[in-house]
Design a protein around this motif. Structure first.
Motif, PDB file in Angstrom:
ATOM      1  N   PRO B 285       0.762  -1.241   0.102  1.00 43.22           N
ATOM      2  CA  PRO B 285      -0.235   0.124  -0.049  1.00 43.22           C
ATOM      3  C   PRO B 285       0.829   1.408   0.128  1.00 43.22           C
ATOM      4  O   PRO B 285       1.536   1.745   0.906  1.00 43.22           O
ATOM      5  CB  PRO B 285      -0.706  -0.020   1.354  1.00 43.22           C
ATOM      6  N   LEU B 286       1.077   1.991  -1.142  1.00 42.08           N
ATOM      7  CA  LEU B 286       1.675   3.098  -1.235  1.00 42.08           C
ATOM      8  C   LEU B 286       0.595   4.309  -1.098  1.00 42.08           C
ATOM      9  O   LEU B 286      -0.386   4.542  -1.653  1.00 42.08           O
ATOM     10  CB  LEU B 286       2.269   3.280  -2.619  1.00 42.08           C
ATOM     11  N   ALA B 287       1.006   5.270   0.180  1.00 40.34           N
ATOM     12  CA  ALA B 287      -0.149   6.134   0.494  1.00 40.34           C
ATOM     13  C   ALA B 287       0.434   7.469  -0.325  1.00 40.34           C
ATOM     14  O   ALA B 287      -0.479   8.394  -0.571  1.00 40.34           O
ATOM     15  CB  ALA B 287       0.378   6.701   1.973  1.00 40.34           C
ATOM     16  N   GLY B 288       1.621   7.765  -0.634  1.00 41.07           N
ATOM     17  CA  GLY B 288       2.020   8.874  -1.534  1.00 41.07           C
ATOM     18  C   GLY B 288       3.533   9.107  -1.325  1.00 41.07           C
ATOM     19  O   GLY B 288       4.137   8.550  -0.919  1.00 41.07           O
ATOM     20  N   LEU B 289       3.625  10.238  -1.939  1.00 40.48           N
ATOM     21  CA  LEU B 289       5.031  10.742  -2.053  1.00 40.48           C
ATOM     22  C   LEU B 289       5.041  12.281  -1.222  1.00 40.48           C
ATOM     23  O   LEU B 289       4.602  13.193  -1.403  1.00 40.48           O
ATOM     24  CB  LEU B 289       5.410  11.222  -3.692  1.00 40.48           C
ATOM     25  N   VAL B 290       6.183  12.262  -0.649  1.00 41.05           N
ATOM     26  CA  VAL B 290       6.543  13.493   0.166  1.00 41.05           C
ATOM     27  C   VAL B 290       7.902  14.121  -0.641  1.00 41.05           C
ATOM     28  O   VAL B 290       8.817  13.527  -0.561  1.00 41.05           O
ATOM     29  CB  VAL B 290       7.088  13.368   1.600  1.00 41.05           C
ATOM     30  N   LEU B 291       7.649  15.174  -1.109  1.00 43.68           N
ATOM     31  CA  LEU B 291       8.747  15.777  -2.124  1.00 43.68           C
ATOM     32  C   LEU B 291       9.247  16.811  -1.208  1.00 43.68           C
ATOM     33  O   LEU B 291       8.707  17.823  -1.049  1.00 43.68           O
ATOM     34  CB  LEU B 291       8.188  16.354  -3.255  1.00 43.68           C
ATOM     35  N   ASN B 292      10.654  16.533  -0.685  1.00 46.60           N
ATOM     36  CA  ASN B 292      11.146  17.509   0.213  1.00 46.60           C
ATOM     37  C   ASN B 292      12.084  18.326  -0.669  1.00 46.60           C
ATOM     38  O   ASN B 292      12.175  18.464  -1.607  1.00 46.60           O
ATOM     39  CB  ASN B 292      12.256  16.594   1.047  1.00 46.60           C
ATOM     40  N   ARG B 293      12.329  19.597   0.170  1.00 51.18           N
ATOM     41  CA  ARG B 293      13.337  20.515  -0.434  1.00 51.18           C
ATOM     42  C   ARG B 293      12.950  21.184  -1.903  1.00 51.18           C
ATOM     43  O   ARG B 293      13.846  21.172  -2.574  1.00 51.18           O
ATOM     44  CB  ARG B 293      14.836  19.973  -0.337  1.00 51.18           C
ATOM     45  N   VAL B 294      11.852  21.430  -1.596  1.00 53.65           N
ATOM     46  CA  VAL B 294      11.140  22.218  -2.922  1.00 53.65           C
ATOM     47  C   VAL B 294      11.498  23.828  -2.727  1.00 53.65           C
ATOM     48  O   VAL B 294      11.085  24.131  -1.666  1.00 53.65           O
ATOM     49  CB  VAL B 294       9.689  21.741  -3.240  1.00 53.65           C
ATOM     50  N   HIS B 295      12.114  24.509  -3.918  1.00 55.80           N
ATOM     51  CA  HIS B 295      12.093  25.751  -3.715  1.00 55.80           C
ATOM     52  C   HIS B 295      11.026  26.390  -4.109  1.00 55.80           C
ATOM     53  O   HIS B 295      10.464  26.049  -5.246  1.00 55.80           O
ATOM     54  CB  HIS B 295      13.711  25.811  -4.485  1.00 55.80           C
ATOM     55  N   ARG B 296      10.434  27.495  -3.514  1.00 56.44           N
ATOM     56  CA  ARG B 296       9.310  28.026  -4.134  1.00 56.44           C
ATOM     57  C   ARG B 296       9.602  29.346  -4.005  1.00 56.44           C
ATOM     58  O   ARG B 296       9.705  30.080  -2.792  1.00 56.44           O
ATOM     59  CB  ARG B 296       8.289  27.770  -3.215  1.00 56.44           C
TER      60      ARG B 296
END
Lengths: 325, 382
Positions: B285-296
């Motif tokens: 069961p894959l809950a989702g992706l946490v994409l860290n260190r995103v520059h905004r």
């Protein structure tokens, strides 16, 4: 290691070793740096070999080519007629090659492999695996054809900082298991080469806390084990800020107006926040850089590539690696 | 950001609050902030959702470990003090994996003390329990199984080892148990017999040659040690495989949620995509992706080129050095943000149905509970 103890550098490039072991924490870009170094050292009609040992096929992914076999292949041309070849060392293949060389196994070797014996041998003794991998690297580094060395330099995209000491310290690992015999002799030969001035271990880091901490730890570890640490390579650096001071909102608004940009409240506030975060980040980077300087090793800084590491980016890194000194 | 609009948003709070979710596995490439994410999720589960939580970390940064009270590697969960659980009634416990000790415990559980002592003294066991590539993954899985079996926690958050590949976490247990149960070990145990079936004699014939070669290459002492190791482990055959299979089944169960962790870098995103593919194959069961260190950028309307040109204009004008610098920095940030979106899009295009959430890069590194709380909030309310 103090500067006086390091081997002299006749070529003046700052890369006097012939075997360059490139390590670094995951995510610091050690594969890109290793590839750039292989390119840089091949310039001027020389030939280098870029080696990977962890079965990740990182080189193939970086260059956007098919997975590399256990075979030295042409990878790229370097400026002025140089050549970079690449090799993905596989421990099982290396063991078969080794057995074949010394025991002429032929078909029997293949039978052993079918039986899982090769997999077994390299699994049961992790040190054996490493000695086979480093043994292959040693063989390539010292190989000659006629009177000439086949490779002017070998660059190893090595395991990350967390595993590098154990990986290179092959004698200790195999000595536990093999007290006599050719593996012992082989590992001693590899150990001697890895601890000689022919070899330098370079550590790639970013100006971030964890990578810097691991760099400091790995260098202490490697030094205690008797390996010569070459350079600290700081990847992804940004040019210094000439002003480098906090800017006031009023000042920012005047500047934006002068530049003909919108100077509304949100824009000014947003850019002001960005500037503040930038300064916090830069201060942290400066203090981390100071920690690295304290190591007393030669340091090379590589620029952050805004568009990622493509072929042009690799050329930029290669240039920076040799011209930084 | 179009790539984010396309993918569903990962609702971390929903997962943390769900009493049906008992295990969260954080996985991904090295250097993407897995440990920090695992710790932040665990802290949030305790503080916000009142769950009795334990976080199993593998190799935390020293200061982060200290902030969780993990000053020594003692292989048992310790309660984290000084967190804000008065209203929620939750608890946070943390532990660091001691790979060798976990292995030793498994051996002790499966055999008598005399046999165990014999195994511990064997150089092969020593090599394998401390250096076998995969032991760490296997032991992380083993520890997860143990914590789960104790039933003391509402939620177990697991950080995965900094493997060569994130997939090792799934593969290593099977590989190790296959190895320990394997044919080769049995061959080593079984003395060569004559007159068996033809297949068998062929095997033993080449195996006889194998041991001859091994003896030549490695020396006789090694073979003696090896057979000693194998004989001592004999009593434990089956046990390893059974345990690995049990844990594997837990990972397939609905009470587990895999959270992929990545940073917007090609390698990390590729690794996350591989992992997502594997989880699908394994029906995990894959809950989702946490994409860290995103520059905004804080001012997204001002694009990189506009900003760069304006900075140049100011440099020519003179007298606005500080603003020019801010604009140059903004241009770099805007450019980086565009590139990061392109890299992240490779994942969302391959797995459009997998929910994801982006966490903005923090100006400074996280190494205290306050920092973890901030990260936890950022993951939940991007």
């Amino acid at each position: 290691m103090r500067a006086a103890e390091r081997p002299s550098d006749p070529a003046g490039t700052g890369w006097s070793a012939r075997l360059h072991v490139v390590t670094g924490k995951g995510g610091t870009g050690k594969t890109s740096v290793a590839a750039a170094l292989a390119l840089a050292l091949a310039a001027g009609g020389r030939r280098t070999l870029l080696v990977e040992v962890e079965g990740r096929q990182g080189i193939a992914q970086l260059f956007g080519i098919d997975p590399l076999p256990y075979e030295e292949r042409h990878l790229a041309d370097a400026p002025d007629g140089g050549e970079v070849r690449a090799l993905a060392v596989d421990a099982e293949e290396a063991l078969l090659e080794y057995l074949d060389m010394f025991y002429k196994l032929g078909a029997a070797g293949r039978a052993l492999r079918k039986l899982g014996a090769i997999d077994f041998a390299t699994t049961i003794a992790p040190g054996l695996r490493d000695v086979l991998l480093t043994g292959k690297v040693k063989e390539a580094t010292t190989r000659t054809s006629g009177q000439r060395r086949v490779y002017d330099a070998v660059v190893l995209d090595a395991p990350p900082t967390g595993r590098i000491g154990r990986f290179l310290n092959v004698t200790a690992e195999t000595a536990r298991l093999a007290k006599v015999g050719p593996i012992k002799t082989q590992s001693e030969g590899v150990a001697a080469l890895l601890r000689s001035p022919i070899t330098a271990v370079h550590v790639v880091t970013l100006l971030e806390e964890m990578p810097v901490q691991e760099t400091v730890d790995a260098i202490a570890d490697l030094t205690a084990l008797g390996f010569g640490v070459g350079k600290v390579i700081v990847n992804g650096t940004r040019p210094p800020l000439p002003a480098g001071r906090p800017v006031s909102a009023a000042e920012l608004r005047r500047g934006l107006v002068a530049a003909g940009l919108p100077a509304d409240r949100e824009t000014v506030a947003g850019l002001h926040d960005e500037a503040r975060d930038q300064l916090i980040r830069r201060e942290l980077e400066d203090s981390l850089r100071a920690d690295l300087v304290e190591l007393g090793l030669p340091m090379t800084e590589l620029p952050l590539l805004p568009d990622g590491v493509d072929r042009a980016g690799l050329a930029t890194l290669a240039q920076a690696l040799v011209s930084a000194d | 950001m179009p790539s984010e609009d396309a993918a569903p948003q990962l609702d971390v709070d929903q997962i943390l609050a769900d009493p049906g979710v008992r295990i969260i596995v954080c996985c991904g490439a090295g250097g993407v902030g897995k440990t920090t994410t695992a710790a932040a999720l665990a802290l949030r589960a305790a503080e916000q959702h009142g769950r009795r939580t334990v976080v199993l970390t593998i190799d935390p940064a020293r200061r982060l470990a200290q902030s969780l009270g993990l000053t020594e590697l003692d292989n048992t969960p310790r309660q984290v003090k000084g967190i804000d659980v008065e209203t929620s009634g939750g608890e946070l416990h943390a532990m660091m994996l001691d790979m060798k000790r976990t292995f030793d415990d498994v051996v002790l559980q499966h055999t008598d003390p005399a046999k165990a002592a014999e195994i511990f003294a064997n150089p092969f066991y020593q090599a394998m329990s401390s250096t076998f590539a995969g032991t760490q993954e296997y032991m992380a899985m083993e520890k997860l199984g143990q914590l789960h079996a104790r039933g003391e926690w509402d939620l177990i958050v697991v950080d995965t080892p900094p493997s060569r590949s994130a997939l090792d976490f799934l593969d290593a247990p099977a590989r190790l148990s296959r190895f320990l149960d394997g044919r080769m070990l049995r061959l080593l145990l079984a003395p060569a017999r004559s007159g068996g079936r033809s297949m068998f004699s062929l095997v033993t014939a080449s195996f006889g040659m194998f041991s001859k070669v091994v003896q030549k290459v490695l020396g006789a002492q090694l073979l003696t040690d090896l057979s000693g190791f194998v004989a001592a482990l004999d009593s434990m055959f089956g046990g390893f495989r059974q345990r690995a299979e049990q844990t594997y089944r837990i990972l397939q169960a609905r009470e587990t949620a895999f959270v992929l962790v990545a940073a917007p870098e090609p390698d990390a995103v590729r690794e996350a995509a591989y992992f997502a593919g594997r989880l699908r194959e394994e029906k995990m069961p894959l809950a989702g992706l946490v994409l860290n260190r995103v520059h905004r950028p804080a001012v997204p309307e001002l694009d990189a080129e506009q900003s760069r040109v304006a900075a140049e204009r100011l440099a020519e004008l003179g007298g606005h050095e500080a603003t020019a610098e801010v604009l140059r920095a903004h241009a770099a940030l805007a450019r980086q943000a565009v590139r990061e979106q392109q890299v992240a899009a490779r994942f969302t295009e391959a797995f459009p149905a997998v929910p994801s959430v982006s966490v903005t890069a923090q100006p400074a590194d996280v190494h205290d509970v306050d920092g973890l709380r901030t990260i936890g909030a950022a993951i939940s309310r991007p």
